[in-house]
Design an enzyme around this catalytic site. Structure first.
Site, short mmCIF file in Angstrom:
data_model
loop_
_atom_site.label_atom_id
_atom_site.label_comp_id
_atom_site.label_asym_id
_atom_site.label_seq_id
_atom_site.Cartn_x
_atom_site.Cartn_y
_atom_site.Cartn_z
N GLY A 228 18.76 0.24 -2.63
CA GLY A 228 17.92 -0.76 -3.10
C GLY A 228 16.70 -1.26 -2.50
O GLY A 228 15.97 -0.33 -2.16
N ASP A 256 7.37 5.48 -7.15
CA ASP A 256 6.36 4.89 -8.06
C ASP A 256 6.65 4.19 -9.10
O ASP A 256 5.97 3.29 -9.78
CB ASP A 256 5.60 6.26 -8.56
CG ASP A 256 4.71 7.07 -7.56
OD1 ASP A 256 4.40 6.22 -6.35
OD2 ASP A 256 4.59 8.20 -7.78
N ALA A 286 14.49 6.36 -13.33
CA ALA A 286 13.69 7.52 -12.96
C ALA A 286 14.40 8.73 -12.23
O ALA A 286 14.24 9.80 -12.19
CB ALA A 286 12.63 7.18 -12.20
P1 ADP Z 1 10.39 6.55 -2.28
O1 ADP Z 1 10.61 7.39 -3.23
O2 ADP Z 1 9.02 5.85 -2.35
O3 ADP Z 1 10.74 7.01 -0.86
P2 ADP Z 1 12.86 5.03 -2.55
O4 ADP Z 1 13.42 6.13 -2.15
O5 ADP Z 1 13.21 3.95 -1.53
O6 ADP Z 1 11.16 5.15 -2.58
O7 ADP Z 1 13.26 4.66 -3.91
C1 ADP Z 1 12.40 3.42 -4.72
C2 ADP Z 1 13.38 2.69 -5.38
O8 ADP Z 1 14.07 3.59 -6.48
C3 ADP Z 1 14.69 2.22 -4.78
O9 ADP Z 1 14.35 0.77 -3.95
C4 ADP Z 1 15.82 2.16 -5.50
O10 ADP Z 1 15.74 0.85 -6.20
C5 ADP Z 1 15.45 3.37 -6.40
N1 ADP Z 1 16.20 4.56 -6.10
C6 ADP Z 1 15.78 5.66 -5.26
N2 ADP Z 1 16.97 6.17 -5.17
C7 ADP Z 1 17.98 5.95 -6.10
C8 ADP Z 1 19.33 6.32 -5.85
N3 ADP Z 1 19.85 7.33 -5.65
N4 ADP Z 1 20.17 5.46 -6.67
C9 ADP Z 1 19.94 4.26 -7.47
N5 ADP Z 1 18.42 3.86 -7.18
C10 ADP Z 1 17.58 4.46 -6.49
#
Ligand code: ADP
Length: 308
Positions: A228, A256, A286
């Site tokens: 999260g 994004d 996403a």
């Molecule tokens: P980035 O892609 O910029 O590294 P993150 O991986 O932290 O960012 O993902 C952004 C947001 O998307 C997270 O804060 C979360 O809410 C959601 N998210 C990403 N991966 C997952 C997952 N495996 N399950 C649920 N939510 C996810």
């Protein structure tokens, strides 16, 4: 309160992504045969603008493409996502492109050519935001780290003394300009970027990183993938859990989706905590489809999941 007139201005990049699959990456001097995937919309500016527009908020993208077939494709795709492209300039430089090579183990190598993206001038950015402000409220300007440092340095001036809030996703960390960081409300970073912006090792304990981040911006949001996000505001720490998903198909563009949705929600009058909740719902959705903007859900789906 929802303000249906409100406009979010996204100042950022537009690329066309080209995917190539190979069994093994070539070594220097080697040629390998690959399979070409379909071309798609990319660039953090374009992706975040698409996520923002999916929330039903008027979203104006401030960017540039070339007078070429990729530029035409980018504009068509942006419009399909509901993004206003009136301020996407058509220039003589080629459209920005990302060449993404994937090998059979899922590893990737990416080469980006910025092209037209470099041509948006800070003066043009200021003029556009002023024009839009004369037409109606602009509660949020959303920008990413893909802008040039010179361009980013102008962002605080756009919001100082106005009702506009700067939402800055400093991905990648291309500047540590203290005035820029101080103007962000929130500054959004993933865990790696949080360490990078502080110039501390990525192995630094999380709580230590959080404490170092607090004073550098008006508010900070750190996204933690499947865990999260966390909001750091003054001395307060607010944890926003991720929305659980049955299985992850592709995390490309989740960050994004989070940023674009959060910006839209702030423009709709939500507080930062609710905006983050909606962002985590959009990020989770996403991950359920391949690709970036093509995997983004509608406002109805995002709100329904956030309320579960
Ligand atoms: P980035 O892609 O910029 O590294 P993150 O991986 O932290 O960012 O993902 C952004 C947001 O998307 C997270 O804060 C979360 O809410 C959601 N998210 C990403 N991966 C997952 C997952 N495996 N399950 C649920 N939510 C996810």
């Amino acid at each position: 309160m929802r303000d249906s007139n409100a406009t979010v201005v996204v100042s950022g990049t537009v690329n066309i992504d080209t995917f190539v699959g190979v069994d093994n990456f070539p070594h220097p001097g080697e040629t390998v045969i690959g399979t070409r995937g379909i071309e798609g919309l990319g660039g953090k500016g374009a992706n975040q603008a698409a996520a923002c527009a999916h929330m039903g908020v008027r979203t104006v993208l401030l960017s540039a493409v070339g007078q070429d077939s990729q530029g035409e494709l980018a504009i068509t795709e942006l419009k399909r996502h509901g993004v206003n492209t009136e301020h996407v300039a058509e220039t003589r430089q080629p459209t920005g492109q990302a060449f993404i090579m994937n090998d059979s183990s899922g590893e990737n190598i990416i080469i980006v050519t910025s092209g037209a993206n470099q041509l948006v001038s800070p003066a043009q950015q200021r003029e556009t935001v002023d024009t839009l402000r004369s037409q109606g409220p602009v509660p949020v300007v959303l920008a990413q780290g893909e802008l040039t440092p010179e361009h980013s340095a102008e962002l605080p001036k756009l919001v100082r003394g106005t009702d506009t809030r700067l939402v800055l996703n400093l991905a990648p960390v291309t500047t540590r300009d203290p005035d820029l960081l101080a103007a962000a409300d929130p500054l959004i970073l993933n865990e790696g970027e949080a360490a990078d912006v502080l110039d501390v090792p990525r192995s630094t304990p999380r709580e230590e990183i959080f404490d170092l981040l607090r004073p550098i911006a008006r508010s900070v949001v750190v996204t933690l993938g499947a865990e999260g996000a966390v909001i750091l505001s003054g001395d307060a720490t607010l944890r926003v859990p991720a929305v659980r998903v049955p299985s992850v198909v592709d995390t490309t563009g989740a960050g994004d989706a989070f940023c674009g949705t959060l910006a839209a929600a702030l423009a709709q009058g939500e507080d930062l905590e609710n905006a983050c909740k909606l962002g985590t719902a959009a990020g989770a959705l996403a991950t359920q489809k391949k690709g970036a903007a093509g995997s983004y859900a509608s406002e109805v789906e995002v709100r329904a999941l956030a309320e579960e």
